[in-house]
Design a protein around this motif. Structure first.
Motif, PDB file in Angstrom:
ATOM      1  N   LEU A 130       0.852  -1.186   0.000  1.00  0.00           N
ATOM      2  CA  LEU A 130       0.000   0.000   0.000  1.00  0.00           C
ATOM      3  C   LEU A 130       0.889   1.237   0.000  1.00  0.00           C
ATOM      4  O   LEU A 130       1.409   1.640   1.040  1.00  0.00           O
ATOM      5  N   ARG A 131       1.116   1.785  -1.191  1.00  0.00           N
ATOM      6  CA  ARG A 131       1.976   2.961  -1.363  1.00  0.00           C
ATOM      7  C   ARG A 131       3.335   2.771  -0.697  1.00  0.00           C
ATOM      8  O   ARG A 131       3.816   3.624   0.052  1.00  0.00           O
ATOM      9  N   GLY A 132       3.948   1.604  -0.931  1.00  0.00           N
ATOM     10  CA  GLY A 132       5.284   1.327  -0.433  1.00  0.00           C
ATOM     11  C   GLY A 132       5.332   0.733   0.961  1.00  0.00           C
ATOM     12  O   GLY A 132       6.399   0.378   1.440  1.00  0.00           O
ATOM     13  N   LYS A 133       4.202   0.605   1.613  1.00  0.00           N
ATOM     14  CA  LYS A 133       4.161   0.020   2.954  1.00  0.00           C
ATOM     15  C   LYS A 133       3.528  -1.368   2.854  1.00  0.00           C
ATOM     16  O   LYS A 133       2.475  -1.528   2.244  1.00  0.00           O
ATOM     17  N   ILE A 134       4.164  -2.371   3.442  1.00  0.00           N
ATOM     18  CA  ILE A 134       3.637  -3.735   3.435  1.00  0.00           C
ATOM     19  C   ILE A 134       2.629  -3.858   4.577  1.00  0.00           C
ATOM     20  O   ILE A 134       2.965  -3.600   5.740  1.00  0.00           O
ATOM     21  N   VAL A 135       1.389  -4.234   4.214  1.00  0.00           N
ATOM     22  CA  VAL A 135       0.290  -4.298   5.181  1.00  0.00           C
ATOM     23  C   VAL A 135      -0.255  -5.725   5.248  1.00  0.00           C
ATOM     24  O   VAL A 135      -0.692  -6.265   4.225  1.00  0.00           O
ATOM     25  N   PRO A 136      -0.240  -6.363   6.442  1.00  0.00           N
ATOM     26  CA  PRO A 136      -0.865  -7.677   6.586  1.00  0.00           C
ATOM     27  C   PRO A 136      -2.384  -7.553   6.412  1.00  0.00           C
ATOM     28  O   PRO A 136      -2.981  -6.575   6.866  1.00  0.00           O
ATOM     29  N   ILE A 137      -2.989  -8.557   5.764  1.00  0.00           N
ATOM     30  CA  ILE A 137      -4.424  -8.537   5.505  1.00  0.00           C
ATOM     31  C   ILE A 137      -5.084  -9.713   6.212  1.00  0.00           C
ATOM     32  O   ILE A 137      -4.708 -10.863   6.014  1.00  0.00           O
ATOM     33  N   LEU A 138      -6.081  -9.393   7.003  1.00  0.00           N
ATOM     34  CA  LEU A 138      -6.813 -10.364   7.798  1.00  0.00           C
ATOM     35  C   LEU A 138      -8.181 -10.615   7.166  1.00  0.00           C
ATOM     36  O   LEU A 138      -8.875  -9.663   6.795  1.00  0.00           O
ATOM     37  N   ASP A 139      -8.563 -11.872   7.010  1.00  0.00           N
ATOM     38  CA  ASP A 139      -9.914 -12.205   6.553  1.00  0.00           C
ATOM     39  C   ASP A 139     -10.804 -12.177   7.790  1.00  0.00           C
ATOM     40  O   ASP A 139     -10.782 -13.098   8.609  1.00  0.00           O
ATOM     41  N   LEU A 140     -11.576 -11.103   7.943  1.00  0.00           N
ATOM     42  CA  LEU A 140     -12.363 -10.902   9.158  1.00  0.00           C
ATOM     43  C   LEU A 140     -13.435 -11.977   9.313  1.00  0.00           C
ATOM     44  O   LEU A 140     -13.765 -12.368  10.426  1.00  0.00           O
ATOM     45  N   ARG A 141     -13.958 -12.477   8.202  1.00  0.00           N
ATOM     46  CA  ARG A 141     -14.941 -13.570   8.283  1.00  0.00           C
ATOM     47  C   ARG A 141     -14.337 -14.779   9.003  1.00  0.00           C
ATOM     48  O   ARG A 141     -14.947 -15.332   9.910  1.00  0.00           O
ATOM     49  N   LEU A 142     -13.142 -15.175   8.579  1.00  0.00           N
ATOM     50  CA  LEU A 142     -12.504 -16.335   9.200  1.00  0.00           C
ATOM     51  C   LEU A 142     -12.139 -16.060  10.655  1.00  0.00           C
ATOM     52  O   LEU A 142     -12.287 -16.923  11.517  1.00  0.00           O
ATOM     53  N   ARG A 143     -11.668 -14.865  10.951  1.00  0.00           N
ATOM     54  CA  ARG A 143     -11.287 -14.523  12.330  1.00  0.00           C
ATOM     55  C   ARG A 143     -12.500 -14.618  13.258  1.00  0.00           C
ATOM     56  O   ARG A 143     -12.385 -15.046  14.397  1.00  0.00           O
ATOM     57  N   LEU A 144     -13.674 -14.250  12.725  1.00  0.00           N
ATOM     58  CA  LEU A 144     -14.885 -14.279  13.546  1.00  0.00           C
ATOM     59  C   LEU A 144     -15.618 -15.617  13.476  1.00  0.00           C
ATOM     60  O   LEU A 144     -16.694 -15.772  14.051  1.00  0.00           O
ATOM     61  N   ILE A 190     -10.602  -2.678   4.899  1.00  0.00           N
ATOM     62  CA  ILE A 190     -10.563  -1.547   5.829  1.00  0.00           C
ATOM     63  C   ILE A 190      -9.178  -1.557   6.462  1.00  0.00           C
ATOM     64  O   ILE A 190      -8.793  -2.538   7.105  1.00  0.00           O
ATOM     65  N   VAL A 191      -8.426  -0.486   6.245  1.00  0.00           N
ATOM     66  CA  VAL A 191      -7.061  -0.395   6.759  1.00  0.00           C
ATOM     67  C   VAL A 191      -7.104   0.325   8.104  1.00  0.00           C
ATOM     68  O   VAL A 191      -7.580   1.455   8.209  1.00  0.00           O
ATOM     69  N   ILE A 192      -6.604  -0.373   9.117  1.00  0.00           N
ATOM     70  CA  ILE A 192      -6.644   0.093  10.505  1.00  0.00           C
ATOM     71  C   ILE A 192      -5.245   0.480  10.954  1.00  0.00           C
ATOM     72  O   ILE A 192      -4.279  -0.223  10.659  1.00  0.00           O
ATOM     73  N   GLU A 193      -5.129   1.576  11.675  1.00  0.00           N
ATOM     74  CA  GLU A 193      -3.880   1.992  12.331  1.00  0.00           C
ATOM     75  C   GLU A 193      -4.104   1.866  13.825  1.00  0.00           C
ATOM     76  O   GLU A 193      -4.979   2.522  14.383  1.00  0.00           O
ATOM     77  N   MET A 194      -3.320   0.983  14.462  1.00  0.00           N
ATOM     78  CA  MET A 194      -3.504   0.800  15.887  1.00  0.00           C
ATOM     79  C   MET A 194      -2.179   0.385  16.514  1.00  0.00           C
ATOM     80  O   MET A 194      -1.523  -0.530  16.010  1.00  0.00           O
ATOM     81  N   ALA A 195      -1.807   1.061  17.574  1.00  0.00           N
ATOM     82  CA  ALA A 195      -0.577   0.748  18.302  1.00  0.00           C
ATOM     83  C   ALA A 195       0.610   0.660  17.349  1.00  0.00           C
ATOM     84  O   ALA A 195       1.362  -0.306  17.361  1.00  0.00           O
ATOM     85  N   GLU A 196       0.756   1.661  16.500  1.00  0.00           N
ATOM     86  CA  GLU A 196       1.859   1.759  15.533  1.00  0.00           C
ATOM     87  C   GLU A 196       1.916   0.564  14.578  1.00  0.00           C
ATOM     88  O   GLU A 196       2.973   0.225  14.065  1.00  0.00           O
ATOM     89  N   CYS A 197       0.771  -0.074  14.368  1.00  0.00           N
ATOM     90  CA  CYS A 197       0.693  -1.207  13.462  1.00  0.00           C
ATOM     91  C   CYS A 197      -0.429  -0.942  12.458  1.00  0.00           C
ATOM     92  O   CYS A 197      -1.479  -0.433  12.825  1.00  0.00           O
ATOM     93  N   THR A 198      -0.179  -1.258  11.208  1.00  0.00           N
ATOM     94  CA  THR A 198      -1.189  -1.110  10.170  1.00  0.00           C
ATOM     95  C   THR A 198      -1.622  -2.500   9.737  1.00  0.00           C
ATOM     96  O   THR A 198      -0.784  -3.346   9.437  1.00  0.00           O
ATOM     97  N   VAL A 199      -2.933  -2.732   9.730  1.00  0.00           N
ATOM     98  CA  VAL A 199      -3.512  -4.017   9.356  1.00  0.00           C
ATOM     99  C   VAL A 199      -4.740  -3.760   8.495  1.00  0.00           C
ATOM    100  O   VAL A 199      -5.494  -2.826   8.754  1.00  0.00           O
TER     101      VAL A 199
END
Length: 167
Positions: free
Chosen positions: A59-73, A87-96
């Motif tokens: 994502l614009r030069g930043k590597i972002v892990p992608i979570l399948d929210l359906r599977l997580r839930l 949906i890209v989340i920024e939390m605790a200096e982590c982007t997911v």
């Protein structure tokens, strides 16, 4: 003047959320945690990652892990379509990124109208759900993102290895 002050007080006691769909239900997350919402794109798989970690994107030069929210839930997988978003989340200096079925938009719910999860909900589900609110005739399940987005240390390490430049 007094009416304006009451309106400002009411807004301070509202939760501002981004609403999205998963398995026919409406979910919401705090808008302050959301960096952006993007269309689904090609995702690079990470070997040995948990099943609910789809992989990573650039994502614009930043590597972002992608979570399948359906599977997580614990929801069944479905075919993805043009409405599917990340949906890209920024939390605790982590982007997911979280894959969702579709995004509804921004909504406001009064904090007083948000009820905690029922005691009948299992412990795992209760850890993922912050509460349930009502918007018009629709129930909105509010997610507890800090608990949902706890990525396994091995997954974070693998994502970092994918992001590292070759030596």
């Amino acid at each position: 003047m007094v009416a304006a002050a009451r309106e400002a007080d009411a807004r301070e006691n509202e939760a501002q959320l981004v609403a999205f769909h998963l398995a026919g239900e409406v979910y919401g997350v705090d808008i302050a945690l959301i960096n952006e919402i993007i269309r689904l794109r090609e995702i690079t798989r990470i070997p040995r990652a948990p099943a609910d970690v789809e992989g990573v994107i650039n994502l614009r030069g930043k590597i972002v892990p992608i979570l399948d929210l359906r599977l997580r839930l614990g929801l069944p997988p479905v075919a993805r379509d043009n409405a599917t978003r990340i949906i890209v989340i920024e939390m605790a200096e982590c982007t997911v990124g979280m894959i969702v079925d579709g995004v509804t938009g921004v909504m406001r719910l009064p904090e007083s109208g948000i009820e905690p999860p029922s005691k009948l909900v299992s412990d795992v589900q209760e850890n993922y759900i912050r509460g349930v609110g009502k918007s018009d005739d629709t129930l909105v399940i509010l997610l507890n993102l800090p608990n949902i987005l706890r990525l396994e240390p091995e997954t974070v390490r693998l994502a970092a290895a994918v992001a590292a430049p070759p030596q």
